[in-house]
Write a protein that holds these residues in place. Structure first.
Motif, PDB file in Angstrom:
ATOM      1  N   ASN A   1      86.410 113.671  63.056  1.00 48.89           N
ATOM      2  CA  ASN A   1      85.794 112.598  63.669  1.00 48.89           C
ATOM      3  C   ASN A   1      86.377 111.245  62.972  1.00 48.89           C
ATOM      4  N   GLY A   2      86.847 111.264  61.979  1.00 48.97           N
ATOM      5  CA  GLY A   2      87.411 110.151  61.268  1.00 48.97           C
ATOM      6  C   GLY A   2      88.944 110.321  61.717  1.00 48.97           C
ATOM      7  N   TRP A   3      89.488 111.208  61.641  1.00 53.37           N
ATOM      8  CA  TRP A   3      91.149 111.367  61.977  1.00 53.37           C
ATOM      9  C   TRP A   3      91.174 110.990  63.191  1.00 53.37           C
ATOM     10  N   VAL A   4      90.572 111.182  64.278  1.00 49.76           N
ATOM     11  CA  VAL A   4      90.799 110.848  65.579  1.00 49.76           C
ATOM     12  C   VAL A   4      90.744 109.379  65.705  1.00 49.76           C
ATOM     13  N   ALA A   5      89.670 108.725  64.982  1.00 46.13           N
ATOM     14  CA  ALA A   5      89.438 107.270  65.015  1.00 46.13           C
ATOM     15  C   ALA A   5      90.958 106.519  64.450  1.00 46.13           C
ATOM     16  N   GLN A   6      91.263 107.327  63.439  1.00 40.52           N
ATOM     17  CA  GLN A   6      92.287 106.693  62.585  1.00 40.52           C
ATOM     18  C   GLN A   6      93.613 106.649  63.578  1.00 40.52           C
ATOM     19  N   GLN A   7      93.889 107.717  64.142  1.00 36.64           N
ATOM     20  CA  GLN A   7      94.827 107.765  65.368  1.00 36.64           C
ATOM     21  C   GLN A   7      94.850 106.823  66.300  1.00 36.64           C
ATOM     22  N   HIS A   8      93.590 106.551  66.965  1.00 32.93           N
ATOM     23  CA  HIS A   8      93.333 105.924  67.946  1.00 32.93           C
ATOM     24  C   HIS A   8      93.632 104.227  67.509  1.00 32.93           C
ATOM     25  N   ALA A   9      93.116 104.042  66.205  1.00 32.53           N
ATOM     26  CA  ALA A   9      93.292 102.617  65.664  1.00 32.53           C
ATOM     27  C   ALA A   9      94.819 102.083  65.558  1.00 32.53           C
ATOM     28  N   ALA A  10      95.433 103.155  64.986  1.00 27.52           N
ATOM     29  CA  ALA A  10      97.196 103.035  65.099  1.00 27.52           C
ATOM     30  C   ALA A  10      97.717 102.920  66.183  1.00 27.52           C
ATOM     31  N   MET A  11      97.168 103.481  67.393  1.00 26.78           N
ATOM     32  CA  MET A  11      97.873 103.078  68.798  1.00 26.78           C
ATOM     33  C   MET A  11      97.282 101.846  69.101  1.00 26.78           C
ATOM     34  N   ILE A  12      96.191 101.228  68.887  1.00 20.35           N
ATOM     35  CA  ILE A  12      95.599  99.953  69.255  1.00 20.35           C
ATOM     36  C   ILE A  12      96.368  98.932  68.600  1.00 20.35           C
ATOM     37  N   LEU A  13      96.744  99.133  67.372  1.00 19.99           N
ATOM     38  CA  LEU A  13      97.426  98.001  66.651  1.00 19.99           C
ATOM     39  C   LEU A  13      99.037  98.156  67.016  1.00 19.99           C
ATOM     40  N   GLN A  14      99.506  99.200  67.804  1.00 19.36           N
ATOM     41  CA  GLN A  14     100.680  99.238  68.037  1.00 19.36           C
ATOM     42  C   GLN A  14     101.003  98.666  69.622  1.00 19.36           C
ATOM     43  N   CYS A  15      99.986  98.757  70.066  1.00 25.02           N
ATOM     44  CA  CYS A  15      99.774  98.121  71.697  1.00 25.02           C
ATOM     45  C   CYS A  15      99.731  96.480  71.386  1.00 25.02           C
ATOM     46  N   LEU A  16      98.929  96.158  70.324  1.00 28.30           N
ATOM     47  CA  LEU A  16      98.709  94.740  69.898  1.00 28.30           C
ATOM     48  C   LEU A  16      99.969  94.015  69.717  1.00 28.30           C
ATOM     49  N   ASP A  17     100.847  94.949  68.979  1.00 24.85           N
ATOM     50  CA  ASP A  17     101.816  94.389  68.270  1.00 24.85           C
ATOM     51  C   ASP A  17     103.086  94.173  69.384  1.00 24.85           C
ATOM     52  N   LYS A  18     103.069  95.019  70.468  1.00 23.14           N
ATOM     53  CA  LYS A  18     103.829  95.225  71.609  1.00 23.14           C
ATOM     54  C   LYS A  18     103.452  94.034  72.583  1.00 23.14           C
ATOM     55  N   TRP A  19     102.236  93.782  72.665  1.00 25.31           N
ATOM     56  CA  TRP A  19     101.929  92.713  73.503  1.00 25.31           C
ATOM     57  C   TRP A  19     101.833  91.269  72.734  1.00 25.31           C
ATOM     58  N   LYS A  20     102.068  91.333  71.577  1.00 30.26           N
ATOM     59  CA  LYS A  20     102.024  90.158  70.833  1.00 30.26           C
ATOM     60  C   LYS A  20     100.808  89.330  70.673  1.00 30.26           C
TER      61      LYS A  20
END
Length: 399
Positions: free
Chosen positions: A83-102
């Protein structure tokens, strides 16, 4: 006042809001991340899709989730950890996308997270006296909010169930706000693991909109390809196109109480899985059959159940335009079957409406988050348990 509550009030009162919509489906191919700009709410909602990406899941993610997915008996500790681990993986993906999109996280007002469905149990499926409809999604909203620093709206399906629904399909709410058009009867058909559609009347009457699951979309075909070909799906329907539909097997696949139940209704891979296929083959007396013939029959099965649901629920005397989205729209054989079975219908994808079809589901959950914070005044459906007129989502603050 708590500073995050103050911040939330400010977001609700803004003229525009920047919301990230997330969708992770039963196919487990990846996390859809849609960055959207919203103006207004309800029928006056205006949305601009600024960026979109599907972040592919690695082998470990898929294996961890599949260990608990759509199974009645699982390791409870593993579910708790995931439950928490999936959220952590998703959070990392969100931050990677935001960094890519500046885009800086502090520029984003809200995250709308569908979570990862683990089990869907409407009454028709579980048939246990004294218990109502139920569904479970993991990927904790608090974990997402803290890891990203962004207020997160999640767990949308529970309010739908609390108000008397089955927790699905939820696309009807966003479909009405975003895709309704005066003078055009539209069907928004999403073919994910499970297929569902929303009927949007051309007179824009919110009381008569209709939404339902129809049965399997890609789930059986994908499961078969993964089991026997070690491939995630039947690309371009190459395997199914090489086979022949086995009518006796198709007839057995269609023999289930789910298809006799009235509409609307919901279902999931808990029912439509390889065990379901194996039982149908046994009932049909099939001992040997080629993989190609199985896939050809499963492809036709999905198309027949979609077409049957539309014929049973829609007024055939009216013209309809179908706008498709989801992975199944990329399956050319499935699309040809539907066009054959529904000759009076015009088929398009949501590209025609300037919405990337692959982004549609993530975008629609962003709509739900926008309504949760800034809307909630529009009454949708007939007010019955079929389509509860409710605002959905639980709010998680970053601190």
């Amino acid at each position: 006042m708590n500073q995050n509550i103050s911040r939330l009030c400010g977001i609700a009162g803004k003229s525009t809001r920047l919301i990230i919509g997330l969708m992770s489906g039963t196919s487990l191919d990846g996390l859809d991340v849609a960055l959207c700009r919203f103006t207004g709410s309800g029928p006056g909602t205006r949305i601009e899709l600024l960026a979109f990406q599907t972040c592919s899941y690695d082998t470990r993610f898929k294996e961890e989730v599949r260990a608990v997915f759509s199974k009645r008996n699982i390791d409870l500790e593993q579910l708790c950890l995931l439950n928490g681990w999936v959220a952590q993986q998703h959070a990392a993906m969100i931050l990677q996308c935001l960094d890519k999109w500046k885009v800086k996280p502090e520029e984003v007002d809200l995250i709308a997270s569908h979570g990862q469905t683990i089990y869907h149990a409407p009454r028709l499926l579980h048939q246990r006296p004294g218990f109502g409809n139920a569904t479970l999604q993991i990927g904790d909203g608090d974990q997402l909010a803290v890891a990203t620093g962004i207020i997160t709206i999640s767990d949308f399906r529970q309010k739908h169930i609390a108000a008397g629904g089955e927790g699905a399909p939820l696309a009807v709410y966003g479909d009405y706000f975003i895709f309704s058009k005066q003078g055009e009867n539209r069907i928004m058909l999403n073919i994910g693991g499970i297929a569902n559609f929303t009927y949007l009347p051309g007179d824009l009457d919110a009381k008569v909109i209709f939404s339902t699951d129809t049965g399997p979309g890609n789930t059986l075909m994908d499961a078969y390809m993964q089991q026997y070909f070690q491939l995630p799906f039947d690309k371009d329907a190459a395997v199914a196109s090489a086979g022949t539909i086995q009518e006796s097997l198709l007839a057995e696949l269609l023999k289930h109480a789910f298809f006799e139940k009235g509409f609307p209704k919901t279902t999931g891979p808990e029912l439509f899985n390889l065990a379901y296929l194996n039982q149908a083959m046994a009932n049909a007396g099939i001992k040997t059959i080629s993989h190609e013939d199985v896939m050809a029959t499963l492809n036709r099965f999905s198309a027949v159940t979609i077409a049957d649901a539309m014929r049973q629920t829609l007024n055939s005397g009216q013209p309809f335009i179908i706008y498709t989205s989801g992975g199944g729209m990329h399956n050319p054989l499935l699309v040809r079957h539907m066009q054959e079975l529904l000759p009076g219908f015009v088929f398009h994808t949501t590209d025609e409406l300037e919405i990337n079809p692959d982004a549609k589901e993530a975008l629609l959950f962003a709509v739900l988050a926008n309504e949760c914070v800034a809307g909630g005044d529009t009454h949708i459906g007939n007010g019955s348990n079929d389509i509860p007129s409710v605002s959905m989502g639980k709010i998680s603050l970053p601190g």
